[in-house]
Design an enzyme around this catalytic site. Sequence first.
Site, PDB file in Angstrom:
ATOM      1  N   ASN A  96       6.717   2.058  -2.628  1.00  0.00           N
ATOM      2  CA  ASN A  96       7.467   3.176  -3.188  1.00  0.00           C
ATOM      3  C   ASN A  96       6.842   3.753  -4.449  1.00  0.00           C
ATOM      4  OD1 ASN A  96       9.527   2.824  -1.181  1.00  0.00           O
ATOM      5  ND2 ASN A  96      10.314   1.112  -2.405  1.00  0.00           N
ATOM      6  N   ARG A  97       5.510   3.586  -4.562  1.00  0.00           N
ATOM      7  CA  ARG A  97       4.764   4.083  -5.721  1.00  0.00           C
ATOM      8  C   ARG A  97       5.211   3.452  -7.027  1.00  0.00           C
ATOM      9  NH1 ARG A  97       1.710   4.993  -1.769  1.00  0.00           N
ATOM     10  NH2 ARG A  97       0.171   6.588  -2.143  1.00  0.00           N
ATOM     11  N   MET A  98       5.885   2.318  -6.956  1.00  0.00           N
ATOM     12  CA  MET A  98       6.290   1.596  -8.165  1.00  0.00           C
ATOM     13  C   MET A  98       5.214   0.583  -8.512  1.00  0.00           C
ATOM     14  SD  MET A  98       9.067   3.016  -9.103  1.00  0.00           S
ATOM     15  CE  MET A  98       9.904   1.884 -10.210  1.00  0.00           C
ATOM     16  N   VAL A 131      -1.013   5.891   1.566  1.00  0.00           N
ATOM     17  CA  VAL A 131      -1.049   4.496   2.004  1.00  0.00           C
ATOM     18  C   VAL A 131       0.164   3.786   1.421  1.00  0.00           C
ATOM     19  CG1 VAL A 131      -2.299   2.310   1.856  1.00  0.00           C
ATOM     20  CG2 VAL A 131      -3.550   4.454   2.182  1.00  0.00           C
TER      21      VAL A 131
END
Length: 237
Positions: free
Chosen positions: A215-217, A20
């Site tokens: 961006n998974r940050m 997601v």
Amino acid sequence: MSNERQDPQAVDNELAAMRVGYPQAGSESESVEDRMSAELDTSVVETGWLPLMRQWLVDAVEADAPEPNAMTLSTVDGRGHPASRTVLCKGLSEDGVLFFTNYGSDKARQLDAHPYASVNFTWLTLARQVIVRGATERVSAQLTQEYWRTRPRGSQLGAWASSQSRPIDSRADLDEQLREVAARFGVDGEIPVPPNWGGILIRPESVEFWQGRANRMHNRVRTSLVDGQWSVVRLQP
């Protein structure tokens, strides 16, 4: 509908690709009314974990998140192996996180032997989760009684009918136990608290707030109890 089974390798490939995408704060994908898009910062929990925890729970309720007070409770069994299951949070206070159970259940017996637990509140539609870890203890009979009075009658009967976590031969046997309990207490007679049932409190030693980001940050803010004081740090995702 096709009865063909999907190739296991294809399923694995799909799982690997499942992801997601979380919005970047201030991006066009965020709606104007989404007040929950504000960046999570350490300053939010400098005065303690409880105000933000309560606000996030309110946000989950207002966003119609399914079972917003559901939390995954993790304990350790006698072999040191972790065990997890979903329970419902029934109280939040400075003292901690409260839930109720049969004291003969697997989770209660595991907590008797190893009185430390972790719970994870997950609100996927809000891209948020909270992890609470701490020592556990049984609550007073008075507090259990106060909560018991708020339970629906059917839930009270169910607590009497089930020897939680114990084997049973069939669903029919379980249903019969419920019928026997219902007959014993009648239609409107008061149902007392079962003798082996009550609340368990998790006293937080660590509370981590997680906010999904692009961006998974992701944002991760953890507050921990150190020498009687809450210390706050930002963690890398």
